[in-house]
Design an enzyme around this catalytic site. Structure first.
Site, short mmCIF file in Angstrom:
data_model
loop_
_atom_site.label_atom_id
_atom_site.label_comp_id
_atom_site.label_asym_id
_atom_site.label_seq_id
_atom_site.Cartn_x
_atom_site.Cartn_y
_atom_site.Cartn_z
N ASP A 103 45.07 78.57 55.59
CA ASP A 103 45.51 77.51 56.50
C ASP A 103 46.16 76.31 55.83
OD1 ASP A 103 43.32 76.17 55.35
OD2 ASP A 103 41.99 76.65 57.02
N HIS A 118 43.69 84.84 49.64
CA HIS A 118 44.22 85.66 50.74
C HIS A 118 45.57 85.16 51.24
CE1 HIS A 118 39.78 86.98 51.48
NE2 HIS A 118 40.33 87.55 50.44
N CYS A 177 65.28 88.92 54.83
CA CYS A 177 65.65 88.26 53.57
C CYS A 177 67.16 88.10 53.55
CB CYS A 177 65.18 89.11 52.39
SG CYS A 177 65.92 88.58 50.83
N CYS A 180 68.57 90.74 50.56
CA CYS A 180 68.58 92.21 50.65
C CYS A 180 68.40 92.73 52.07
CB CYS A 180 67.49 92.79 49.75
SG CYS A 180 65.82 92.41 50.35
N GLY A 217 30.91 77.49 53.25
CA GLY A 217 31.40 78.13 54.47
C GLY A 217 31.94 79.52 54.34
N SER A 219 30.75 83.69 54.49
CA SER A 219 29.67 84.65 54.74
C SER A 219 29.49 85.57 53.54
CB SER A 219 30.00 85.49 55.97
OG SER A 219 31.18 86.24 55.74
N PRO A 244 25.69 76.47 57.34
CA PRO A 244 24.63 76.31 58.35
C PRO A 244 23.67 77.49 58.36
CG PRO A 244 26.83 76.05 59.33
CD PRO A 244 27.03 76.55 57.94
N ALA A 261 30.00 71.66 56.53
CA ALA A 261 30.78 71.18 55.38
C ALA A 261 31.24 69.74 55.54
CB ALA A 261 31.99 72.09 55.20
P1 NAD Z 1 33.43 84.22 57.69
O1 NAD Z 1 34.02 83.94 59.04
O2 NAD Z 1 33.05 85.61 57.38
O3 NAD Z 1 32.15 83.31 57.51
C1 NAD Z 1 32.20 81.97 57.90
C2 NAD Z 1 31.00 81.28 57.31
O4 NAD Z 1 31.13 79.90 57.56
C3 NAD Z 1 29.67 81.74 57.91
O5 NAD Z 1 28.76 82.01 56.87
C4 NAD Z 1 29.24 80.54 58.75
O6 NAD Z 1 27.82 80.39 58.79
C5 NAD Z 1 29.88 79.40 57.97
N1 NAD Z 1 30.16 78.19 58.75
C6 NAD Z 1 30.41 78.08 60.08
N2 NAD Z 1 30.63 76.79 60.40
C7 NAD Z 1 30.53 76.08 59.25
C8 NAD Z 1 30.65 74.71 58.93
N3 NAD Z 1 30.95 73.78 59.85
N4 NAD Z 1 30.48 74.32 57.63
C9 NAD Z 1 30.18 75.23 56.68
N5 NAD Z 1 30.03 76.55 56.92
C10 NAD Z 1 30.23 76.97 58.20
O7 NAD Z 1 34.45 83.63 56.64
P2 NAD Z 1 34.86 84.11 55.17
O8 NAD Z 1 33.64 84.40 54.37
O9 NAD Z 1 35.82 83.08 54.69
O10 NAD Z 1 35.65 85.48 55.36
C11 NAD Z 1 36.59 85.56 56.41
C12 NAD Z 1 38.00 86.01 56.09
O11 NAD Z 1 38.84 85.61 57.20
C13 NAD Z 1 38.61 85.38 54.89
O12 NAD Z 1 39.19 86.43 54.24
C14 NAD Z 1 39.70 84.43 55.40
O13 NAD Z 1 40.91 84.72 54.73
C15 NAD Z 1 39.93 84.78 56.84
N6 NAD Z 1 39.92 83.60 57.75
C16 NAD Z 1 40.54 82.42 57.39
C17 NAD Z 1 40.51 81.32 58.23
C18 NAD Z 1 41.23 80.06 57.81
O14 NAD Z 1 42.20 80.11 57.07
N7 NAD Z 1 40.76 78.88 58.24
C19 NAD Z 1 39.81 81.38 59.43
C20 NAD Z 1 39.20 82.59 59.78
C21 NAD Z 1 39.27 83.70 58.93
#
Ligand code: NAD
Length: 278
Positions: A103, A118, A177, A180, A217, A219, A244, A261
């Site tokens: 993001d 990613h 592109c 190409c 933040g 999982s 959390p 966070a």
């Molecule tokens: P996940 O969605 O699997 O896990 C999210 C984690 O964040 C959970 O453990 C949850 O308990 C925790 N969480 C929720 N609210 C929170 C808060 N306010 N403060 C702190 N922690 C909080 O996410 P992941 O482990 O990053 O894996 C997901 C994949 O999806 C990644 O590969 C990512 O690239 C992609 N993704 C990215 C975005 C983004 O760019 N913002 C959003 C969604 C998914």
């Protein structure tokens, strides 16, 4: 919040890695990946919108889904947690942010060294379909504009990399592109795709050599990203986790701060680096 010996250690750190997942941006308004009821993946099957196969078979649907996601992300701003991470750079000699997020919010908050495991939804790159590419009798070359594979003799225009950089993810037909003619796609890692090897190697090196890693933040269910905090632990780094919900790392962390966070990161920085009480 932080036991005294750990606080002393953090204050003396030369190299800190901040490792972030979707939860880092939750308070900015971007749904997390795994949130069962609100997460964007609860509404879509990822294979239908974020995989190589999906782009191969219905590219416009995939493009349109990413346009919608990018539009949502454009409307949000970094939260107090992103700002606290950026502030850490003025308090610790070397801070490396390793993020799974696509993001751009760490950069928007001012962090300078960000390894995007990613990718980044706001960058585009050439769509390379290896199956198609090596099936024909043409010899692929690297396009000097998009660095993707071009078909020989089809990369001879006067276009420049600036022309490519000017193309953005927006509604409409999938752009190509200017060098190409390859179709462009968001520069993010889709399901089933490997990570950029240079980014991954830099992230592994940072995790292996850091004095402390703050995991926020995530999982920790997506590999190989999830192995990075463990690598840091093996290398002797102290581990601080903010989430959390407990994860597979929580038990091994030197401290697990249960919560959000945007609330806990500013408090952590205040307690460790900005407090005069030491
Ligand atoms: P996940 O969605 O699997 O896990 C999210 C984690 O964040 C959970 O453990 C949850 O308990 C925790 N969480 C929720 N609210 C929170 C808060 N306010 N403060 C702190 N922690 C909080 O996410 P992941 O482990 O990053 O894996 C997901 C994949 O999806 C990644 O590969 C990512 O690239 C992609 N993704 C990215 C975005 C983004 O760019 N913002 C959003 C969604 C998914």
């Amino acid at each position: 919040m932080i036991p005294d010996p750990l606080r002393q250690h953090l204050r003396s750190c030369q190299n800190i890695v901040v490792f972030t997942g979707a939860g880092m941006s939750a308070e900015s308004g971007i749904p997390t990946f795994r949130d069962r009821f609100e997460g964007m993946w609860a509404l879509y099957d990822p294979q239908d919108v974020a995989s190589l196969d999906a782009f191969r078979h219905h590219p416009q649907t995939v493009w349109d889904w990413h346009v919608q996601l990018a539009d949502k992300i454009r409307q949000v701003a970094p939260n107090a947690g992103h700002a606290a991470v950026a502030r850490l750079e003025s308090l610790v000699p070397n801070v490396t942010v390793i993020t799974q997020n696509i993001d751009n919010l760490h950069q928007a908050a001012g962090s300078r060294t960000v390894l995007e495991l990613h990718g980044n939804i706001f960058r585009l790159k050439a769509f390379v379909d290896a199956d198609e590419l090596f099936a024909g009798d043409h010899s692929p070359i690297i396009c000097r504009i998009c660095d993707g594979y071009a078909v020989a003799d089809e990369c001879g225009t006067y276009a420049t990399k600036d022309d490519l950089a000017a193309i953005v993810l927006k509604a409409g037909p999938i752009p190509r592109c200017p060098g190409c003619g390859a179709r462009l796609r968001p520069d993010i890692v889709w399901f089933g795709e490997p990570l950029d090897i240079y980014v991954l190697e830099s992230a592994m090196r940072a995790a292996d050599t850091c004095d402390a890693l703050i995991c926020i933040g995530s999982s920790l269910e997506v590999q190989p990203a999830a192995s990075l905090p463990v690598r840091a632990k093996w290398g002797g780094a102290k581990i601080i986790e903010i989430n959390p919900e407990p994860t597979s790392l929580s038990f091994h962390a030197d401290v697990f701060l249960q919560g959000k966070a945007a609330e806990l990161l500013p408090q952590l920085i205040q307690a460790v680096w900005q407090s005069t009480n030491y």
